[in-house]
Design an enzyme around this catalytic site. Structure first.
Site, short mmCIF file in Angstrom:
data_model
loop_
_atom_site.label_atom_id
_atom_site.label_comp_id
_atom_site.label_asym_id
_atom_site.label_seq_id
_atom_site.Cartn_x
_atom_site.Cartn_y
_atom_site.Cartn_z
N ASP A 66 0.76 -1.25 0.00
CA ASP A 66 0.00 0.00 0.00
C ASP A 66 0.78 1.30 0.00
OD1 ASP A 66 -2.69 -0.04 -0.25
OD2 ASP A 66 -3.10 0.70 1.75
N CYS A 72 -14.95 -10.04 -16.48
CA CYS A 72 -16.13 -9.25 -16.07
C CYS A 72 -17.27 -9.39 -17.09
CB CYS A 72 -15.78 -7.77 -15.94
SG CYS A 72 -14.83 -7.40 -14.45
N CYS A 121 -21.20 -7.75 -17.38
CA CYS A 121 -21.72 -7.38 -16.05
C CYS A 121 -21.37 -5.93 -15.71
CB CYS A 121 -21.10 -8.31 -15.00
SG CYS A 121 -21.58 -7.91 -13.32
N CYS A 149 -22.80 1.83 -7.02
CA CYS A 149 -22.13 2.93 -6.30
C CYS A 149 -23.14 4.01 -5.91
CB CYS A 149 -21.02 3.53 -7.15
SG CYS A 149 -20.19 4.88 -6.29
N CYS A 168 -15.86 8.77 -4.41
CA CYS A 168 -15.92 7.43 -3.80
C CYS A 168 -16.09 7.58 -2.28
CB CYS A 168 -14.63 6.69 -4.16
SG CYS A 168 -14.44 5.11 -3.33
N CYS A 212 -20.33 -8.06 -6.49
CA CYS A 212 -19.58 -8.78 -7.55
C CYS A 212 -20.01 -10.24 -7.61
CB CYS A 212 -18.08 -8.66 -7.28
SG CYS A 212 -17.08 -9.59 -8.47
C1 B12 Z 1 -5.25 5.21 -3.73
C2 B12 Z 1 -5.98 3.98 -3.26
C3 B12 Z 1 -7.34 4.09 -2.99
C4 B12 Z 1 -8.14 5.32 -3.37
C5 B12 Z 1 -8.37 5.32 -4.90
C6 B12 Z 1 -8.91 3.97 -5.41
C7 B12 Z 1 -8.49 3.60 -6.80
N1 B12 Z 1 -9.32 2.82 -7.47
O1 B12 Z 1 -7.44 4.02 -7.28
C8 B12 Z 1 -9.43 5.16 -2.50
C9 B12 Z 1 -9.24 5.89 -1.19
C10 B12 Z 1 -10.72 5.63 -3.14
C11 B12 Z 1 -9.40 3.66 -2.25
C12 B12 Z 1 -10.52 2.92 -1.94
C13 B12 Z 1 -10.52 1.56 -1.70
N2 B12 Z 1 -9.44 0.79 -1.55
CO1 B12 Z 1 -7.62 1.38 -1.98
N3 B12 Z 1 -5.83 1.72 -2.56
C14 B12 Z 1 -5.28 2.75 -3.10
C15 B12 Z 1 -3.81 2.46 -3.43
C16 B12 Z 1 -2.94 3.03 -2.32
C17 B12 Z 1 -3.32 2.97 -4.79
C18 B12 Z 1 -4.26 2.65 -5.98
C19 B12 Z 1 -3.87 3.39 -7.23
O2 B12 Z 1 -2.76 3.23 -7.72
N4 B12 Z 1 -4.77 4.22 -7.75
C20 B12 Z 1 -4.48 5.01 -8.92
C21 B12 Z 1 -5.44 4.71 -10.05
C22 B12 Z 1 -4.88 5.27 -11.37
O3 B12 Z 1 -5.54 3.35 -10.14
P1 B12 Z 1 -6.88 2.57 -10.57
O4 B12 Z 1 -8.17 3.18 -10.29
O5 B12 Z 1 -6.64 1.22 -10.05
O6 B12 Z 1 -6.68 2.75 -12.14
C23 B12 Z 1 -6.59 1.67 -12.97
C24 B12 Z 1 -7.88 1.42 -13.72
O7 B12 Z 1 -8.61 2.60 -13.79
C25 B12 Z 1 -7.34 0.91 -15.03
N5 B12 Z 1 -8.04 1.39 -16.21
C26 B12 Z 1 -8.29 2.62 -16.61
N6 B12 Z 1 -8.95 2.60 -17.78
C27 B12 Z 1 -9.10 1.33 -18.13
C28 B12 Z 1 -9.69 0.75 -19.23
C29 B12 Z 1 -9.68 -0.63 -19.34
C30 B12 Z 1 -10.32 -1.26 -20.51
C31 B12 Z 1 -9.08 -1.43 -18.32
C32 B12 Z 1 -9.05 -2.92 -18.42
C33 B12 Z 1 -8.48 -0.82 -17.19
C34 B12 Z 1 -8.51 0.56 -17.14
O8 B12 Z 1 -5.97 1.29 -15.18
C35 B12 Z 1 -5.57 2.03 -14.05
C36 B12 Z 1 -4.17 1.60 -13.69
O9 B12 Z 1 -4.12 0.23 -13.36
C37 B12 Z 1 -3.82 0.88 -3.42
C38 B12 Z 1 -2.51 0.22 -2.98
C39 B12 Z 1 -1.45 0.27 -4.05
N7 B12 Z 1 -0.29 0.78 -3.73
O10 B12 Z 1 -1.71 -0.12 -5.17
C40 B12 Z 1 -4.99 0.55 -2.46
C41 B12 Z 1 -5.86 -0.64 -2.81
C42 B12 Z 1 -6.20 -0.55 -4.28
N8 B12 Z 1 -7.07 -0.40 -2.04
C43 B12 Z 1 -7.64 -1.47 -1.60
C44 B12 Z 1 -8.90 -1.51 -0.95
C45 B12 Z 1 -9.24 -2.77 -0.17
C46 B12 Z 1 -9.79 -0.43 -1.05
C47 B12 Z 1 -11.29 -0.42 -0.69
C48 B12 Z 1 -12.01 -1.71 -1.02
C49 B12 Z 1 -11.46 -0.07 0.82
C50 B12 Z 1 -12.90 0.10 1.26
N9 B12 Z 1 -13.67 -0.95 1.45
O11 B12 Z 1 -13.36 1.19 1.50
C51 B12 Z 1 -11.79 0.77 -1.54
C52 B12 Z 1 -12.25 0.33 -2.95
C53 B12 Z 1 -12.79 1.45 -3.80
C54 B12 Z 1 -12.57 1.16 -5.29
N10 B12 Z 1 -13.61 0.73 -5.99
O12 B12 Z 1 -11.46 1.31 -5.78
C55 B12 Z 1 -6.84 -2.71 -1.96
C56 B12 Z 1 -7.55 -3.43 -3.11
C57 B12 Z 1 -7.29 -4.92 -3.14
C58 B12 Z 1 -7.82 -5.50 -4.41
N11 B12 Z 1 -8.38 -6.71 -4.32
O13 B12 Z 1 -7.73 -4.92 -5.47
C59 B12 Z 1 -5.44 -2.09 -2.35
C60 B12 Z 1 -4.67 -2.80 -3.46
C61 B12 Z 1 -4.61 -2.09 -1.06
C62 B12 Z 1 -4.03 -3.46 -0.73
N12 B12 Z 1 -2.73 -3.50 -0.52
O14 B12 Z 1 -4.70 -4.45 -0.64
N13 B12 Z 1 -8.14 3.16 -2.42
#
Ligand code: B12
Length: 395
Positions: A154, A208, A211, A218, A234, A268
């Site tokens: 994280d 996915c 679905c 949300c 969020c 999910c």
């Molecule tokens: C910042 C962060 C948050 C932020 C932003 C969430 C987010 N989605 O980025 C906030 C505070 C909102 C958050 C919430 C939660 N988080 Co959080 N968070 C993080 C953290 C520290 C970084 C994530 C990150 O890099 N975000 C930046 C953006 C750019 O990433 P992204 O949304 O994933 O973007 C990707 C997609 O959008 C995708 N994408 C974009 N366009 C397209 C198009 C296509 C076709 C495809 C296929 C993909 C795609 O590409 C992007 C890059 O991979 C990670 C830990 C880590 N170091 O990775 C934990 C992490 C993701 N969190 C986690 C958890 C548990 C949660 C929550 C469930 C907690 C809760 N119950 O409240 C929620 C889930 C909300 C959600 N739906 O995401 C876990 C998830 C575990 C898992 N199974 O994935 C992590 C991995 C921590 C861990 N070590 O376990 N989190």
């Protein structure tokens, strides 16, 4: 690659011995990971990690979707690729721990007199639990292979979800979290980077299909498109990361969620194969799943620290959690909560006072609210709290 000219007969043997050694090493890592309580372990070679996740991160940041999480932006270049964080890294070992809840977390939302804490935060802080397991595995690897290792959960600038997908542990679902066919949406992730060359696993593909349950579930419309989240909308961000006042537009949607949100994960369909977490450290504080709002409203700093000791909730601090509980109290429409709410109209924190005004507005009739305003509004100096009182006047 060519053969060394002077020892041609040795070369295939060397490769075979090396392959055997590295797969033995991988088996040792797998066994240590299991003993350390991990449910899944996969390996990838970091040079197979593409540029797409980094580009998508850049787009996310450009659009300001990270809100106040400046730490995502400040080390974005390192975050984009594991070798940008550690140039010598050769393999990534991605490990996961199942934190599946024992019952459907959405059921808890029905009792409006209680504040709901999301499943991930009800037990011991997963950062501690996952990190201690990662260290055990990393130590075994370093001893066996004389390789350098670094562990991450994280907090370091590493994109754990795309790494996990590339290692074959699951795929990034439309809700953006990693989904596994075996554990559904309930996995915590941790990563070990190492200088050792380990045999990689095959990457996972997206399952996915058509679905869109998570997108539609949300309550605050945080999904801009499938796979794209605007963190500023969020509930996890708003209730945990956001330090300021929560915009009125989101307060009704927050409902009685006082810390994080499980809705997109809980709907999910892949959860049908999930099992309840076997690591009791992640579940043992089950009494934190939902808490009477009256109790949350009455928390001072000391009682807050005692109640949430060792959990992720503690890091967010009393003021933000009471702010969230006030939103839940306002949404409860239960006048029985009014004494707890009005007691906070004079709280030392403007964050708390502002939401106490809003909650009181939801729970009182106009004349009772006017009486409160007469008593508290004139002495108020904070502009945000004053605005909340004035909003009441307009209504
Ligand atoms: C910042 C962060 C948050 C932020 C932003 C969430 C987010 N989605 O980025 C906030 C505070 C909102 C958050 C919430 C939660 N988080 Co959080 N968070 C993080 C953290 C520290 C970084 C994530 C990150 O890099 N975000 C930046 C953006 C750019 O990433 P992204 O949304 O994933 O973007 C990707 C997609 O959008 C995708 N994408 C974009 N366009 C397209 C198009 C296509 C076709 C495809 C296929 C993909 C795609 O590409 C992007 C890059 O991979 C990670 C830990 C880590 N170091 O990775 C934990 C992490 C993701 N969190 C986690 C958890 C548990 C949660 C929550 C469930 C907690 C809760 N119950 O409240 C929620 C889930 C909300 C959600 N739906 O995401 C876990 C998830 C575990 C898992 N199974 O994935 C992590 C991995 C921590 C861990 N070590 O376990 N989190």
């Amino acid at each position: 690659m060519g053969r060394p000219g002077n020892i041609p007969w040795l070369w295939p043997d060397c490769i075979a011995i090396f392959a055997e050694m590295t797969s033995d090493l991988k088996a040792l890592i797998g066994a240590t990971a299991k003993a350390a309580g991990f449910d899944v372990m996969r390996v990838m070679r970091v040079d197979a990690f593409g540029i797409e996740p980094g580009e998508r991160l850049a787009a996310f940041l450009r659009q300001g979707r990270h809100g106040e999480m400046d730490w995502l932006a400040t080390r974005a270049e390192q975050r984009a690729h594991p070798t940008a964080l550690w140039k010598e890294a050769r393999s990534a070992i991605v490990l996961a721990k199942n934190y599946g809840p024992s019952s459907d977390p959405l059921q808890l939302l029905a009792d409006k007199g209680r504040g709901v804490v999301s499943a991930y935060a009800q037990g011991r802080d997963y950062h501690d639990v996952v990190k201690s397991g990662l260290k055990q595995v990393a130590r075994a690897l370093a001893d066996a292979a004389s390789a350098d290792v670094k562990v991450f959960v994280d907090t370091a600038p590493l994109m754990e979800k795309p790494l996990a997908q590339a290692a074959g542990l699951g795929w990034q679902g439309k809700h953006t979290n990693l989904v596994s066919q075996e554990f559904g949406s309930w996995l915590f992730l941790g990563v070990i980077l190492t200088t050792a060359d380990l045999p990689p696993d095959a990457p996972e593909v997206d399952h996915c299909g058509t679905c869109r349950k998570c997108l539609d579930a949300c309550p605050t419309g945080a999904f801009i498109a499938p796979y794209q989240l605007d963190a500023r909308r969020c509930i996890a961000y708003l209730t945990i990361e956001h330090k300021g006042h929560i915009d009125e537009a989101f307060r009704a949607g927050i409902g009685n969620r006082v810390f994080g949100c499980d809705d997109c994960l809980a709907v999910c369909p892949w959860n049908k194969f999930a099992q309840a977490a076997r690591d009791q450290r992640l579940t043992s504080k089950a009494d934190l799943a939902s808490i009477a709002l009256a109790e949350l409203l009455a928390l001072d700093d000391a009682t807050f620290r005692a109640k949430f000791a060792g959990t992720p909730v503690k890091r967010t601090g009393r003021d933000r959690v009471v702010r969230n509980a006030l939103i839940a109290a306002g949404n409860s429409i239960d006048p029985g909560l009014l004494p707890g709410v009005t007691a906070l109209l004079a709280d030392a924190s403007p964050l708390v006072r502002a939401m106490a005004v809003w909650a009181a507005r939801q729970l009182c009739d106009a004349s009772a609210f006017a009486a409160l305003a007469e008593k508290f509004a004139d002495g108020e100096t904070d502009p945000h709290v004053k605005r909340e009182w004035a909003r009441g006047d307009d209504a």
